[in-house]
Scaffold this motif. Sequence first.
Motif, PDB file in Angstrom:
ATOM      1  N   GLU A 184      -2.580  26.845  47.456  1.00  0.00           N
ATOM      2  CA  GLU A 184      -3.972  26.426  47.619  1.00  0.00           C
ATOM      3  C   GLU A 184      -4.857  27.594  48.055  1.00  0.00           C
ATOM      4  OE1 GLU A 184      -3.652  23.156  50.316  1.00  0.00           O
ATOM      5  OE2 GLU A 184      -3.216  21.709  48.721  1.00  0.00           O
ATOM      6  N   TRP A 185      -4.308  28.503  48.833  1.00  0.00           N
ATOM      7  CA  TRP A 185      -5.060  29.704  49.225  1.00  0.00           C
ATOM      8  C   TRP A 185      -5.333  30.569  47.998  1.00  0.00           C
ATOM      9  CZ3 TRP A 185      -3.165  33.573  53.565  1.00  0.00           C
ATOM     10  CH2 TRP A 185      -4.279  34.252  54.082  1.00  0.00           C
ATOM     11  N   CYS A 189      -9.071  31.415  46.392  1.00  0.00           N
ATOM     12  CA  CYS A 189      -9.551  32.787  46.195  1.00  0.00           C
ATOM     13  C   CYS A 189      -9.814  33.132  44.732  1.00  0.00           C
ATOM     14  CB  CYS A 189      -8.532  33.778  46.764  1.00  0.00           C
ATOM     15  SG  CYS A 189      -8.451  33.815  48.567  1.00  0.00           S
ATOM     16  N   ASN A 190      -8.981  32.647  43.827  1.00  0.00           N
ATOM     17  CA  ASN A 190      -8.998  33.206  42.471  1.00  0.00           C
ATOM     18  C   ASN A 190      -9.388  32.248  41.350  1.00  0.00           C
ATOM     19  OD1 ASN A 190      -8.167  35.534  43.717  1.00  0.00           O
ATOM     20  ND2 ASN A 190      -6.084  35.511  42.910  1.00  0.00           N
ATOM     21  N   ALA A 191      -9.368  30.958  41.579  1.00  0.00           N
ATOM     22  CA  ALA A 191      -9.706  30.028  40.498  1.00  0.00           C
ATOM     23  C   ALA A 191     -11.201  30.082  40.181  1.00  0.00           C
ATOM     24  CB  ALA A 191      -9.306  28.606  40.876  1.00  0.00           C
ATOM     25  N   PRO A 192     -11.575  29.976  38.910  1.00  0.00           N
ATOM     26  CA  PRO A 192     -13.001  29.975  38.546  1.00  0.00           C
ATOM     27  C   PRO A 192     -13.753  28.841  39.233  1.00  0.00           C
ATOM     28  CG  PRO A 192     -11.626  30.299  36.609  1.00  0.00           C
ATOM     29  CD  PRO A 192     -10.696  29.945  37.728  1.00  0.00           C
ATOM     30  N   TRP A 198     -10.334  23.337  45.247  1.00  0.00           N
ATOM     31  CA  TRP A 198     -10.522  24.436  46.187  1.00  0.00           C
ATOM     32  C   TRP A 198     -11.522  25.473  45.688  1.00  0.00           C
ATOM     33  CZ3 TRP A 198      -9.886  24.049  51.017  1.00  0.00           C
ATOM     34  CH2 TRP A 198      -8.862  23.261  51.563  1.00  0.00           C
ATOM     35  N   SER A 199     -11.590  25.703  44.386  1.00  0.00           N
ATOM     36  CA  SER A 199     -12.599  26.650  43.894  1.00  0.00           C
ATOM     37  C   SER A 199     -14.001  26.052  44.014  1.00  0.00           C
ATOM     38  CB  SER A 199     -12.305  27.054  42.447  1.00  0.00           C
ATOM     39  OG  SER A 199     -12.455  25.963  41.559  1.00  0.00           O
ATOM     40  N   THR A 200     -14.095  24.730  43.912  1.00  0.00           N
ATOM     41  CA  THR A 200     -15.378  24.056  44.143  1.00  0.00           C
ATOM     42  C   THR A 200     -15.788  24.195  45.603  1.00  0.00           C
ATOM     43  OG1 THR A 200     -14.918  22.462  42.382  1.00  0.00           O
ATOM     44  CG2 THR A 200     -16.601  21.856  43.994  1.00  0.00           C
ATOM     45  N   GLU A 201     -14.803  24.091  46.495  1.00  0.00           N
ATOM     46  CA  GLU A 201     -15.068  24.273  47.922  1.00  0.00           C
ATOM     47  C   GLU A 201     -15.550  25.694  48.203  1.00  0.00           C
ATOM     48  OE1 GLU A 201     -15.329  23.100  51.927  1.00  0.00           O
ATOM     49  OE2 GLU A 201     -15.016  21.919  50.104  1.00  0.00           O
ATOM     50  N   SER A 208     -19.561  31.502  44.564  1.00  0.00           N
ATOM     51  CA  SER A 208     -19.272  30.885  43.271  1.00  0.00           C
ATOM     52  C   SER A 208     -18.315  31.740  42.445  1.00  0.00           C
ATOM     53  CB  SER A 208     -20.569  30.644  42.493  1.00  0.00           C
ATOM     54  OG  SER A 208     -21.281  31.860  42.322  1.00  0.00           O
ATOM     55  N   ASN A 209     -18.450  33.053  42.543  1.00  0.00           N
ATOM     56  CA  ASN A 209     -17.537  33.933  41.806  1.00  0.00           C
ATOM     57  C   ASN A 209     -16.193  34.026  42.522  1.00  0.00           C
ATOM     58  OD1 ASN A 209     -19.448  34.601  39.813  1.00  0.00           O
ATOM     59  ND2 ASN A 209     -20.311  36.220  41.105  1.00  0.00           N
ATOM     60  N   PRO A 210     -15.100  34.060  41.779  1.00  0.00           N
ATOM     61  CA  PRO A 210     -13.778  34.187  42.408  1.00  0.00           C
ATOM     62  C   PRO A 210     -13.666  35.483  43.210  1.00  0.00           C
ATOM     63  CG  PRO A 210     -13.578  33.562  40.095  1.00  0.00           C
ATOM     64  CD  PRO A 210     -15.009  33.924  40.310  1.00  0.00           C
TER      65      PRO A 210
END
Length: 277
Positions: A184-185, A189-192, A198-201, A208-210
Motif C-alpha cells: 500500500e505504501w 507513492c507510485n500509482a497514477p 491510495w493514489s486518490t488519497e 496528484s503526480n506520483p
Amino acid sequence: MKLERREFLRGLSAAGTAAILAPRALYSQVGESKIEILINEPIGPINKDLYSHFVEHLGAVVYDGIWVGEKSKIPNYNGVRKDLVDNLKKLKPGVIRYLGGCFADQYDWRDGVGVRDKRPTRVNFWADTKYKTTKAYEDLPGGPQKYETNRFGTDEFVTFCRSVGAEPYLAANVRSRDVRVFLEWLEYCNAPANLTTWSTERAKNGHSNPHNVSFWGVGNESWGCGGDFTPEEYATEFRKFTAWLPTYGVPLKLIGSGPNGGDVNWTRNENFSKAWR
C-alpha cells in the motif's frame, strides 16, 4: 671435489645477481622506461548515488533539523529549513534514505500522511536519551525525543528530496508490519492519480503526480532491532516482501539489510545462500 657450504652460497648469490643485472643491461641499450600519470584524463564516471545521505529519526535530526513547519519563524521552504535546503543542494546528493535506524522498525507510514493536525502521535521508544528506567523515562518532558507527532511524513520527505535534487529512498518496516502495508505504501507513492484508493488519497493530500520512488529498503538492521532475524529467516522475509511487486511503470531498486559490521555469516553462510534462491 668437496664444496664448502659457504662457498656454495656465495656462488649461488653471484649467479642470481648476474641473472638480475643482465636484463637491466639489455634494457638500458634499448632506452629508459618511464611511467606517465595522466591526472586530468578521466577513467570513467562515478555513480552519483555513491554520494548519498541518511536521515536518522532521533533527537532533533528531523524536528528542527529538517522540519520546522510552514509557520515557523525560521526561514523555510514549505516547512523544511531553508538553510538546510540551500546548503544540501551544493553537495548534490544522489539519494537520501529516510526512516533510518531502529525507528523504521516500528513505523507505520499511514500515520504520516493526510492533514497534519489530524495525524496520530506515537511513542518513539528509540529515544536518544541517557535514561534507562521506566520512571526516568516518564519524567522526561514531552518532545520529539519521546513522542512522534508524524508532522514529517512521506509527502514531506519526498518534497524535501526533490527540493535538493536527490532521489528518495524509503525503508519498509519488516519487523512489525506485513507485506500488505508495504504494498500500500508502494501504491501511495507510485500509482497514477485516481487510479487506486491510495493514489486518490495522495492526490487529495496535494500530490496528484506520483512520487516515483525507485529505492526501497526491505527492513532495517534485521539482525537486531529490525526483528532479530537469523540470516536464513531474513532471506525468507526479503523474498516474501519482494515477490511480484507492482511497479506502476517505475523501475524498483530493492535493497536488502546487510550484516552487523563484519559478520560474514550473513553473506557467506551456505544455508543463507540457499535461502536467497
